[in-house]
Design a protein around this motif. Sequence first.
Motif, PDB file in Angstrom:
ATOM      1  N   ASP A  90       3.256   5.167   3.031  1.00 36.55           N
ATOM      2  CA  ASP A  90       4.176   4.162   1.883  1.00 36.55           C
ATOM      3  C   ASP A  90       3.605   4.360   0.527  1.00 36.55           C
ATOM      4  OD1 ASP A  90       5.717   2.141   0.746  1.00 36.55           O
ATOM      5  OD2 ASP A  90       5.550   1.047   2.689  1.00 36.55           O
ATOM      6  N   THR A  91       3.928   3.611  -0.446  1.00 38.08           N
ATOM      7  CA  THR A  91       3.555   3.841  -1.888  1.00 38.08           C
ATOM      8  C   THR A  91       1.996   3.363  -1.895  1.00 38.08           C
ATOM      9  OG1 THR A  91       3.919   1.443  -2.292  1.00 38.08           O
ATOM     10  CG2 THR A  91       5.839   3.172  -2.670  1.00 38.08           C
ATOM     11  N   GLU A  92       1.442   3.969  -2.792  1.00 40.44           N
ATOM     12  CA  GLU A  92      -0.113   3.609  -3.005  1.00 40.44           C
ATOM     13  C   GLU A  92      -0.399   2.146  -3.083  1.00 40.44           C
ATOM     14  OE1 GLU A  92      -4.033   4.781  -5.880  1.00 40.44           O
ATOM     15  OE2 GLU A  92      -2.105   5.550  -6.304  1.00 40.44           O
ATOM     16  N   GLU A  93       0.406   1.489  -3.855  1.00 36.78           N
ATOM     17  CA  GLU A  93       0.122   0.229  -4.047  1.00 36.78           C
ATOM     18  C   GLU A  93       0.473  -0.593  -2.804  1.00 36.78           C
ATOM     19  OE1 GLU A  93       2.722  -3.576  -6.352  1.00 36.78           O
ATOM     20  OE2 GLU A  93       3.528  -1.488  -6.439  1.00 36.78           O
ATOM     21  N   ARG A  94       1.303  -0.423  -1.762  1.00 37.50           N
ATOM     22  CA  ARG A  94       1.618  -1.210  -0.793  1.00 37.50           C
ATOM     23  C   ARG A  94       0.365  -0.729   0.327  1.00 37.50           C
ATOM     24  NH1 ARG A  94       6.947  -3.019   1.427  1.00 37.50           N
ATOM     25  NH2 ARG A  94       5.511  -2.931   3.215  1.00 37.50           N
ATOM     26  N   ILE A  95      -0.142   0.657   0.311  1.00 39.88           N
ATOM     27  CA  ILE A  95      -1.105   0.780   1.293  1.00 39.88           C
ATOM     28  C   ILE A  95      -2.463   0.269   0.915  1.00 39.88           C
ATOM     29  CG2 ILE A  95      -2.587   2.734   2.056  1.00 39.88           C
ATOM     30  CD1 ILE A  95      -0.024   2.818   3.429  1.00 39.88           C
TER      31      ILE A  95
ATOM     32  N   MET B 223       9.036  11.625  -4.660  1.00 39.45           N
ATOM     33  CA  MET B 223       8.108  10.361  -4.673  1.00 39.45           C
ATOM     34  C   MET B 223       6.682  10.683  -4.034  1.00 39.45           C
ATOM     35  SD  MET B 223       8.803   6.512  -2.938  1.00 39.45           S
ATOM     36  CE  MET B 223      10.530   6.447  -3.574  1.00 39.45           C
ATOM     37  N   ASP B 224       5.752  10.251  -4.705  1.00 36.37           N
ATOM     38  CA  ASP B 224       4.527  10.192  -4.416  1.00 36.37           C
ATOM     39  C   ASP B 224       4.083   8.817  -3.552  1.00 36.37           C
ATOM     40  OD1 ASP B 224       3.857  12.873  -5.470  1.00 36.37           O
ATOM     41  OD2 ASP B 224       3.431  11.950  -7.396  1.00 36.37           O
ATOM     42  N   GLY B 225       3.021   9.404  -2.562  1.00 37.35           N
ATOM     43  CA  GLY B 225       2.641   8.122  -1.516  1.00 37.35           C
ATOM     44  C   GLY B 225       1.477   8.452  -1.136  1.00 37.35           C
ATOM     45  N   ILE B 226       1.063   7.509  -0.141  1.00 37.85           N
ATOM     46  CA  ILE B 226      -0.384   7.575   0.600  1.00 37.85           C
ATOM     47  C   ILE B 226      -0.082   7.426   2.024  1.00 37.85           C
ATOM     48  CG2 ILE B 226      -2.577   6.543   1.147  1.00 37.85           C
ATOM     49  CD1 ILE B 226      -2.559   7.408  -1.688  1.00 37.85           C
ATOM     50  N   LEU B 227      -0.835   8.609   2.622  1.00 38.09           N
ATOM     51  CA  LEU B 227      -0.707   8.516   4.211  1.00 38.09           C
ATOM     52  C   LEU B 227      -2.071   7.775   4.548  1.00 38.09           C
ATOM     53  CD1 LEU B 227      -0.231   9.476   7.057  1.00 38.09           C
ATOM     54  CD2 LEU B 227      -1.419  11.676   6.541  1.00 38.09           C
ATOM     55  N   LEU B 228      -1.918   6.840   5.422  1.00 36.52           N
ATOM     56  CA  LEU B 228      -3.120   6.090   5.989  1.00 36.52           C
ATOM     57  C   LEU B 228      -3.222   6.408   7.327  1.00 36.52           C
ATOM     58  CD1 LEU B 228      -4.936   3.779   6.138  1.00 36.52           C
ATOM     59  CD2 LEU B 228      -3.438   2.175   6.537  1.00 36.52           C
ATOM     60  N   LYS B 229      -4.311   6.897   7.793  1.00 34.10           N
ATOM     61  CA  LYS B 229      -4.549   7.293   9.102  1.00 34.10           C
ATOM     62  C   LYS B 229      -5.894   6.436   9.590  1.00 34.10           C
ATOM     63  CE  LYS B 229      -3.248  12.044   9.731  1.00 34.10           C
ATOM     64  NZ  LYS B 229      -3.506  13.445  10.186  1.00 34.10           N
ATOM     65  N   ILE B 230      -5.351   5.913  10.906  1.00 32.56           N
ATOM     66  CA  ILE B 230      -6.494   5.222  11.396  1.00 32.56           C
ATOM     67  C   ILE B 230      -6.940   5.988  12.950  1.00 32.56           C
ATOM     68  CG2 ILE B 230      -7.324   2.936  12.419  1.00 32.56           C
ATOM     69  CD1 ILE B 230      -4.637   1.964  10.742  1.00 32.56           C
TER      70      ILE B 230
ATOM     71  N   ASP C  79       2.635  -3.813  15.309  1.00 30.25           N
ATOM     72  CA  ASP C  79       3.261  -5.023  14.923  1.00 30.25           C
ATOM     73  C   ASP C  79       2.804  -5.560  13.706  1.00 30.25           C
ATOM     74  OD1 ASP C  79       4.321  -5.198  17.613  1.00 30.25           O
ATOM     75  OD2 ASP C  79       2.811  -6.587  18.378  1.00 30.25           O
ATOM     76  N   TYR C  80       1.539  -5.261  13.323  1.00 22.74           N
ATOM     77  CA  TYR C  80       1.120  -5.975  11.759  1.00 22.74           C
ATOM     78  C   TYR C  80       1.809  -5.125  10.686  1.00 22.74           C
ATOM     79  CZ  TYR C  80      -2.102  -5.894   8.071  1.00 22.74           C
ATOM     80  OH  TYR C  80      -2.322  -6.188   6.724  1.00 22.74           O
ATOM     81  N   PHE C  81       2.052  -3.705  10.906  1.00 22.86           N
ATOM     82  CA  PHE C  81       2.792  -2.732   9.810  1.00 22.86           C
ATOM     83  C   PHE C  81       4.119  -3.383   9.690  1.00 22.86           C
ATOM     84  CE2 PHE C  81      -0.814  -0.009  10.275  1.00 22.86           C
ATOM     85  CZ  PHE C  81      -1.625  -0.003   9.209  1.00 22.86           C
ATOM     86  N   LYS C  82       4.663  -3.626  11.019  1.00 18.92           N
ATOM     87  CA  LYS C  82       6.312  -3.996  11.058  1.00 18.92           C
ATOM     88  C   LYS C  82       6.552  -5.458  10.312  1.00 18.92           C
ATOM     89  CE  LYS C  82      10.047  -4.428  13.934  1.00 18.92           C
ATOM     90  NZ  LYS C  82      10.615  -5.232  14.854  1.00 18.92           N
ATOM     91  N   GLU C  83       5.586  -6.285  10.665  1.00 17.13           N
ATOM     92  CA  GLU C  83       5.602  -7.542  10.057  1.00 17.13           C
ATOM     93  C   GLU C  83       5.402  -7.390   8.616  1.00 17.13           C
ATOM     94  OE1 GLU C  83       2.670 -10.195  11.890  1.00 17.13           O
ATOM     95  OE2 GLU C  83       3.723  -9.955  13.979  1.00 17.13           O
ATOM     96  N   LYS C  84       4.666  -6.423   8.204  1.00 18.60           N
ATOM     97  CA  LYS C  84       4.173  -6.505   6.679  1.00 18.60           C
ATOM     98  C   LYS C  84       5.439  -5.604   5.815  1.00 18.60           C
ATOM     99  CE  LYS C  84       0.096  -8.117   6.146  1.00 18.60           C
ATOM    100  NZ  LYS C  84      -0.033  -9.412   5.480  1.00 18.60           N
ATOM    101  N   GLY C  85       6.775  -5.195   6.671  1.00 21.49           N
ATOM    102  CA  GLY C  85       7.821  -4.473   6.119  1.00 21.49           C
ATOM    103  C   GLY C  85       7.603  -2.876   5.833  1.00 21.49           C
ATOM    104  N   PHE C  86       6.524  -2.436   6.474  1.00 14.44           N
ATOM    105  CA  PHE C  86       6.404  -0.973   6.179  1.00 14.44           C
ATOM    106  C   PHE C  86       7.661  -0.138   6.846  1.00 14.44           C
ATOM    107  CE2 PHE C  86       2.183  -2.411   4.984  1.00 14.44           C
ATOM    108  CZ  PHE C  86       1.756  -1.449   4.078  1.00 14.44           C
TER     109      PHE C  86
ATOM    110  N   PRO D   6      -7.854  -3.361   2.739  1.00 12.04           N
ATOM    111  CA  PRO D   6      -9.103  -4.393   3.037  1.00 12.04           C
ATOM    112  C   PRO D   6      -8.967  -4.899   4.350  1.00 12.04           C
ATOM    113  CG  PRO D   6      -8.423  -4.693   0.635  1.00 12.04           C
ATOM    114  CD  PRO D   6      -7.469  -3.711   1.550  1.00 12.04           C
ATOM    115  N   GLU D   7      -7.801  -5.328   4.686  1.00 10.75           N
ATOM    116  CA  GLU D   7      -7.580  -5.975   6.027  1.00 10.75           C
ATOM    117  C   GLU D   7      -7.760  -4.991   7.093  1.00 10.75           C
ATOM    118  OE1 GLU D   7      -4.816  -9.579   7.857  1.00 10.75           O
ATOM    119  OE2 GLU D   7      -4.148  -8.353   6.293  1.00 10.75           O
TER     120      GLU D   7
END
Length: 106
Positions: A72-77, A1-8, A27-34, A82-83
């Motif tokens: 996660d998936t490109e759609e979810r990332i 499955m293809d996805g996106i790695l978001l690094k901050i 906490d933000y990512f947990k609340e968003k269900g990642f 923007p936030e």
Amino acid sequence: MDGILLKIYIAESAKIDGRPAYKYLVDYFKEKGFPGCTVLRGMAGFGHENVIHTVDVLRLSLDLPVTIEVVDTEERIMAVLPEIEKFVEHGQVTLQDVRMIRKSPE
């Protein structure tokens, strides 16, 4: 499955709403269900201020570089990007295509 790695990439001292940014983001990512979020603390680094922060005894810094990683998936990332960009005032946000291989719990 293809996805996106978001690094901050941020400083350990970075804040969001008065809280340490790395804790806020976990906490933000947990609340968003990642499915997961990992915080890595660097041993040395520098950012936009061009000041080296390190665990070296001679140049000890308590403001070390921190990397937060989420896959996660490109759609979810892309939905939260923007936030995330608003949260990260001083730092770097990167995206990288990845191949995700998930094992289901046994």
